[in-house]
Enzyme design. Structure first.
Site, PDB file in Angstrom:
ATOM      1  N   SER A 105     -28.632  -0.216  52.275  1.00 49.11           N
ATOM      2  CA  SER A 105     -29.097   1.095  51.861  1.00 49.11           C
ATOM      3  C   SER A 105     -27.956   2.108  51.870  1.00 49.11           C
ATOM      4  CB  SER A 105     -30.256   1.532  52.751  1.00 49.11           C
ATOM      5  OG  SER A 105     -30.818   2.743  52.314  1.00 49.11           O
ATOM      6  N   ASP A 263     -29.761   7.129  46.853  1.00 47.49           N
ATOM      7  CA  ASP A 263     -29.019   6.477  47.922  1.00 47.49           C
ATOM      8  C   ASP A 263     -28.515   5.124  47.426  1.00 47.49           C
ATOM      9  OD1 ASP A 263     -31.441   5.141  47.906  1.00 47.49           O
ATOM     10  OD2 ASP A 263     -31.678   5.108  50.081  1.00 47.49           O
ATOM     11  N   ASP A 265     -29.229   1.900  47.681  1.00 47.46           N
ATOM     12  CA  ASP A 265     -30.105   0.915  47.048  1.00 47.46           C
ATOM     13  C   ASP A 265     -31.127   1.568  46.129  1.00 47.46           C
ATOM     14  OD1 ASP A 265     -31.406   2.028  49.260  1.00 47.46           O
ATOM     15  OD2 ASP A 265     -32.585   0.238  49.660  1.00 47.46           O
ATOM     16  N   ASP A 267     -33.693   3.446  46.348  1.00 48.30           N
ATOM     17  CA  ASP A 267     -35.136   3.546  46.577  1.00 48.30           C
ATOM     18  C   ASP A 267     -35.536   4.963  46.989  1.00 48.30           C
ATOM     19  OD1 ASP A 267     -34.014   3.467  49.115  1.00 48.30           O
ATOM     20  OD2 ASP A 267     -35.525   2.114  49.952  1.00 48.30           O
TER      21      ASP A 267
END
Length: 487
Positions: A105, A263, A265, A267
């Protein structure tokens, strides 16, 4: 002889997050993939799993090792390659398979990790399989006997194949929010900071024509779209104000209508207005709540039939708005596993968190920052006003933001805050940490304070919200002094 790998050090409450290769390497990934097959996929009756990964240099090798570990138990593995975490959730829901996403992440480049889910993007956390996966993988790594509850290994190894789902993902999201016919007199200009993360892949596919879908009436100004897991420009963590500076500057310089930051990743999605000021995720939550309510009512639903979920430190404006719309609000603990569980239990339409995680019933109750961004763009496209005016009605209170303090005696300091609240006659609840609320009385001021311990570090997290800036600062400073032993 190599030193023992201790999975308890980096298999956390919600996912796996460790240093590469000191903690997480191909051997560990293979063991976790094998354990995931035996704890989740096979007991759930799945005949395969789906695996995706982000742009970190170690991700391809780790995801392939995980796939091999699962395949040795007869599971067929679909590798979807580079994707966002919500792209993996889409694949899990679309294919009806348990899934694994290799990403750390927003963590720095030295890390990687794994987010796991059951079929239909249902979460796997500490209390829903992750602890068992950790223990079984640890036993494998230590050379101990396998779990006797599992069936004998199959005679045939499962297949491992590749499949590109990016276009399907983009088309699915476009089917949920139509951005093709805005009523705005001119195209929306939006600056997007992908932070060298997976937004650099998904934004051109969903908001552009990179996936072969028709172009939208949007002008996207890209910042750091090159996929680079070393994060050469800034960390892909928009929750930190320093990582929004480039986006804020570009929005003003470009005369843009909106700025979006994803961010690592992709999501989570953060937004800034036309003046470069951060838009509260609670304001975005309020906007989506109202739009989802209008959409459901237009389809024949009664507002009282609709449920929305928010966590304990989301702005008070959110449950107020839900009540004004005639719908039902469910308050839950902070953390995606809690909010996803409440979403599923109540059949909630939508859920929002202060951390810019947004959960949709139409997306298997999972979180997707891209869909939240599309709702914001759709709202902006319906009128010619600036975005700051659009979100102003959802931004009713002044908030401190989350303030972390290193505290050895978390329970003791929390008790001191509890006594402080009792002396003032505040309403207290302990759904998640300690929340103390002051309702408006003769002074006309409303405010609340929440103190929560970290699950993994000696930290106390403080959030304060009030009807005015002066009160917020006064309460913030008073409680912070108690937490830090300065009172």
């Amino acid at each position: 002889m190599t030193s023992r790998t201790d999975l308890s050090q980096f298999v956390k409450a919600y996912d796996v997050r460790g240093l590469v290769p000191q903690q997480l390497d191909a051997r560990v990934a293979r063991a976790i993939g094998s354990a995931f097959a035996r704890v989740v996929a096979l007991p759930d009756g799945a005949d395969g799993i789906v695996v995706g990964h982000d742009m970190r240099p170690s991700s391809p090798e780790l995801s392939r090792a995980f796939a091999d570990g699962a395949a040795q138990h007869g599971l067929d593995v679909t590798l979807i390659g580079l994707c966002s975490t919500d792209g993996l959730y889409f694949a899990s829901g679309h294919l009806g398979l348990p899934g694994a996403m290799f990403t750390a992440s927003h963590n720095p480049a030295a890390y990687n990790g794994i987010k796991l889910c059951r079929a239909g993007a249902r979460p796997v956390g500490q209390d829903s399989g992750l602890a068992e996966i950790r223990d079984l993988a640890q036993a494998d790594l230590d050379g101990e006997a396998h779990d006797t509850r599992t069936e004998a290994a199959p005679t045939a190894t499962g297949t491992v194949r590749e499949q590109d789902l990016l276009r399907d993902y983009a088309a699915f999201l476009r089917g949920l929010v139509d951005l093709s016919r805005p009523r705005r007199s001119r195209p929306i200009r939006v600056v997007v900071d992908a932070g060298n993360g997976m937004g650099g892949l998904t934004v051109p596919a969903v908001l552009g024509d990179a996936a072969g879908l028709p172009a939208l009436p949007l002008e996207v100004v890209p910042l750091y779209f090159e996929l680079d897991g070393t994060f050469p420009n800034h960390e892909a963590n928009p929750l930190e104000p320093a990582n929004l500076v480039d986006l804020q500057r570009a929005v003003v310089e470009q005369g843009a209508d909106l700025g979006l930051a994803f961010d690592g990743d992709a999501d989570r999605c953060f937004a800034v207005d036309e003046q470069g000021r951060a838009i509260s995720p609670s304001a975005v939550t309020g906007l989506i709540v109202e739009r989802e309510t209008r959409r459901a009512v237009a389809a024949g639903a009664e507002p009282a039939e609709l449920t929305f979920v928010h966590n304990v430190i989301t702005s008070r404006a959110v449950p107020e708005l839900i009540a004004e719309l005639g719908a039902r609000a469910v308050r839950t603990r902070v953390g995606h596993s809690y909010i996803k569980a409440q979403m599923a239990e109540h059949g909630a339409v939508f859920g929002g968190e202060h951390s810019a995680h947004y959960y949709f019933q139409d997306f298997w109750f999972a979180d997707t920052g891209m869909l939240a961004a599309m709702y914001l763009l759709a709202a902006l496209g319906e009128q010619d006003d600036v975005v700051s005016a659009l979100v102003a009605r959802y931004d009713r209170y002044r908030a401190s933001g989350e303030i972390n303090s290193t505290v050895a005696d978390q329970a003791g300091r929390t008790d001191q805050v509890r006594r402080w609240a009792g002396e003032r006659g505040l309403r207290v609840d302990e759904l998640d940490g300690l929340t103390a609320t002051h309702e408006a009385d003769g002074d006309g001021r409303t405010w609340w304070v929440n103190v929560r311990p970290s699950n993994t570090e000696p930290l106390l997290r403080l959030n304060v919200e009030a009807s005015d800036q002066e009160t917020m600062e006064q309460v913030r400073d008073e409680v912070l002094a108690i937490i830090r032993g300065e009172a």
